[in-house]
Design an enzyme around this catalytic site. Sequence first.
Site, PDB file in Angstrom:
ATOM      1  N   ILE A  79      14.917  34.067 -16.513  1.00  0.00           N
ATOM      2  CA  ILE A  79      15.333  34.305 -17.797  1.00  0.00           C
ATOM      3  C   ILE A  79      14.459  34.756 -18.616  1.00  0.00           C
ATOM      4  O   ILE A  79      13.136  34.605 -18.425  1.00  0.00           O
ATOM      5  CB  ILE A  79      15.958  32.723 -18.510  1.00  0.00           C
ATOM      6  CG1 ILE A  79      17.107  32.163 -17.584  1.00  0.00           C
ATOM      7  CG2 ILE A  79      16.298  32.916 -19.887  1.00  0.00           C
ATOM      8  CD1 ILE A  79      17.370  30.832 -18.146  1.00  0.00           C
ATOM      9  N   VAL A  80      14.656  35.742 -19.758  1.00  0.00           N
ATOM     10  CA  VAL A  80      13.705  36.163 -20.504  1.00  0.00           C
ATOM     11  C   VAL A  80      14.126  35.718 -21.907  1.00  0.00           C
ATOM     12  O   VAL A  80      14.978  35.658 -22.304  1.00  0.00           O
ATOM     13  CB  VAL A  80      13.787  37.817 -20.697  1.00  0.00           C
ATOM     14  CG1 VAL A  80      12.707  38.309 -21.499  1.00  0.00           C
ATOM     15  CG2 VAL A  80      13.603  38.565 -19.208  1.00  0.00           C
ATOM     16  N   ASP A 138      13.854  50.213  -8.492  1.00  0.00           N
ATOM     17  CA  ASP A 138      14.693  49.454  -8.936  1.00  0.00           C
ATOM     18  C   ASP A 138      15.106  49.841 -10.535  1.00  0.00           C
ATOM     19  O   ASP A 138      15.214  49.294 -11.514  1.00  0.00           O
ATOM     20  CB  ASP A 138      14.690  48.085  -9.021  1.00  0.00           C
ATOM     21  CG  ASP A 138      15.744  47.290  -9.397  1.00  0.00           C
ATOM     22  OD1 ASP A 138      16.742  47.686  -9.059  1.00  0.00           O
ATOM     23  OD2 ASP A 138      15.628  45.853  -9.919  1.00  0.00           O
ATOM     24  N   GLY A 196      18.635  37.315 -15.372  1.00  0.00           N
ATOM     25  CA  GLY A 196      18.947  38.343 -14.094  1.00  0.00           C
ATOM     26  C   GLY A 196      18.665  37.233 -12.906  1.00  0.00           C
ATOM     27  O   GLY A 196      18.376  36.180 -13.038  1.00  0.00           O
ATOM     28  N   LEU A 256      16.918  35.853 -24.403  1.00  0.00           N
ATOM     29  CA  LEU A 256      17.310  37.237 -24.443  1.00  0.00           C
ATOM     30  C   LEU A 256      18.143  37.723 -23.490  1.00  0.00           C
ATOM     31  O   LEU A 256      18.965  38.702 -23.695  1.00  0.00           O
ATOM     32  CB  LEU A 256      16.021  38.132 -24.515  1.00  0.00           C
ATOM     33  CG  LEU A 256      14.902  37.708 -25.779  1.00  0.00           C
ATOM     34  CD1 LEU A 256      13.687  38.742 -25.595  1.00  0.00           C
ATOM     35  CD2 LEU A 256      15.804  38.319 -26.806  1.00  0.00           C
ATOM     36  N   GLY A 257      18.042  37.334 -22.278  1.00  0.00           N
ATOM     37  CA  GLY A 257      18.957  37.852 -20.982  1.00  0.00           C
ATOM     38  C   GLY A 257      18.533  37.026 -19.795  1.00  0.00           C
ATOM     39  O   GLY A 257      17.647  36.193 -19.964  1.00  0.00           O
TER      40      GLY A 257
END
Length: 877
Positions: free
Chosen positions: A555-556, A667, A551, A548-549
Amino acid sequence: MFTLTTLRKLFLFSFFTLIIFFPTPSISVSSDTLTTTQILRTNQTLLSPNGIFQLSFFSYTNFSWYLGIRYTIDNDRTVIWVANRNTPIQNPDSFLQLTDTGSLVIIDQSNKTIWASIQINKNSTFNSKNPILQLLDSGNLVVTVTESINENDPTKILWQSFDFPTDTLLPGMKLGWNFDTNMETYINSWKVAEQDPSNGDISFKMDYQGIPEIFLWNRNRRIYRSGPWNGKRFSGVPEMQPVTDSIQFSFVENEHEVYYTFTIGKQSLFSRLGVTPSGELQRLTFINSRNIWSKFWYAPKDQCDNYKECGPFGVCDTNGSPVCSCIKGFRPKNRPAWNLRDGSDGCLRNNELDCESDRFLHMVNVKLPETSRVFVNRSMGILECGELCKRNCSCIGYGNVEVVNGGSGCVMWFDELVDIRVYPAGGQDLYVRLAASDVDDDVLRESSDHKRAKAIGIMVGGAAIIFLVLGICFLWRKKKLKCLLNLKEMREKRGPLERSQDLLMTDGVFTSNREQSNETNMDELELPFFDFNTITMATNNFSQENKLGQGGFGIVYKGRLMEGQEIAVKRLSKNSGQGVEEFKNEVKLIVKLQHRNLVRLLGCSFQMDEKMLVYEYMENRSLDAILFDKAKRSTLDWQTRFNIICGIARGLLYLHQDSRFRIIHRDLKASNILLDREMNPKISDFGMARIFGTNQTEANTVRVVGTYGYMSPEYAMDGIFSVKSDVFSFGVLVMEIISGKKNRGFYSASKELNLLGHSWKLWKEGNALELIDSSIIDNSYLSSEVLRCIQVGLLCVQERAEDRPTMSSVVLMLSSETATIAQPKNPGFCLGSNPIETDSSSSKQDESCSVNHVTVTMVDGRYLHRKEIYLVFNFLR
């Protein structure tokens, strides 16, 4: 053949014959009144003096007609009262008539009475005079003898619709009992919303036994309890705070009647309380700018609002996991069900009571137990109440009736204590009878605390030595003594700092796998653990198709459990800047948070070097993936963006004020706002969050974390963070959502200002509307609403933290068109000249940032301080 003249004569003859032999009432109707000589047909309307309400017939199918009172202020003409809700009219050729005796009747085309009002004030001396039907601006339909109505003088009212509510409680209406007439007033839901107004299954009724309380019923089953009135509010509704010049709540109890009501001080404010067929009690307020009814409050809103959720002597806490616990001195009655998180059977005493030696446990901030069968004395104080309860061996608990002026009155329970819940603040004090042994155990433990504290110091020193010796033995047995000797030689050649790093490494070697993974501590979280193989199967072995993404944390992945539930798995990378402490911090925080605008944590996996969090799956992923994508951002119309802004604000308000702890996110950014299927925003990623004490306002850190472009000046410069730091980040988000542009990476034509500076420049020039995203259609938004959001956003990003509003003020300013909003001062924004954007979640380079022309170079917030990186590197090497 009839001639035209003959036809005319025949028509006139027939017309006058009908008038003579078949007279009918006049159909002319005045604006707000109806007399006995008039009728109201299905195509006619009665309007209140100021045009707020209308009385008319309505139909959803053209086969069933109803007479009802409706608002005129909204486009939907919301129905708030129905006369013949259970006896619909089958033909539109029907009418309403007021009889000489003051009764209202609905008559159909066959002259049959479909519905008739019930006259309550039978002893009135006015019922023989000519009555008048009038619709008032309060929404009350009254039958009286004069056009000058005083609703506070019931002797002049023959009948009123306020005595017979349907599913709505309006300001001034009473919900309760009239003991003189033995009449109960309550609200009852429709059978089917906006389709069938007949009696539904859900009702909201008052029980006047003991201390009166109001219950939400589903047929014959209680599903929610308001708690008793404590002089300020209902005990089970701590958020029920009166607002000056706005909604005021009242509770009246005397020998004639007992009822709850509310009033509104502002004529421009409209609010109503209603029950829905789905089983929800709602307070709705009307937002003029958007022409919609907004849900101001509702119940049940969480698991602990369910009646008897934790059974007798159980306590419900939404911040607990599981939510049910037993009162001290009690144990679960049904342990197998309790372990499956079903606490409905409640709890049993650990030790039998002994009356004379019994003690009382003081519980604070609770919703008082059900008060239907209690002893009440309103003249006694809490001390007298406690003495009386102690002398009566059947008394198992006591408390104050009211909380005003320090508390007054006495209420005592002699039966099971049911439906108790605890609040972070705003509840009441409750004293529960316990066996002396249950209390003495605590006293003995407390008296030994100082001895234990002395022993801890000695034990820590001894444990360190023992730990080191055991470690050496372990290495020797593993034939790694040579490595230890080499390490010792290296340590002799290094400085003090590097020796401390070697010590960390040695400690890491000596620690067992389970201790190294911190599984022991994680077990205490009472959070569901997912097996690594289960997650592997759910994510198709962490395939790229399920990604999914990504950062700085890792990872997700999207996954699907065996039972079909979709999940999102956050897999912490081994070289992530979010370390073990941040991971544990995120788990401990989010597992205690429950809010519709916070992402829900389903469980975690923490095995060896794999650390994963399992979240609910958000169909629309993160806000930044849509907002900053030229192809997708057009799907975010203004109404959706406004709802996202308001949702984020409510989520932050919960973190700062309404949750069990005061939490600073630290954040907040677009990529940490997730969107569900209906585009509702949910705040995520609590790895950097910090808990504040109740009286703590700010803190300082030497390790600045967060994302550039969202960090407040005082945090980026001096490491000082507070709730106002999150407010600043929220303000940046507001400007980004409105403009569709990032604060970092946005540069104006002058190449000098970022988004905040550019917004401030346009605001001062009076051109703030130029900020709005070009993908939003011009006629799809209200200019005043956009300007209000821009003004709120600029208030949030002001340079000085003390100038920024709190999130409670932000929510009020966003939700109220009439709220007073201050003029913003200059924002604390960063200047820059590098148009290439990097995200602190993934960049590993230093960033130069100027705050008000003062430059400071900082290490990326998602990564540890250099010294910490060096130490951790040696630890993991």
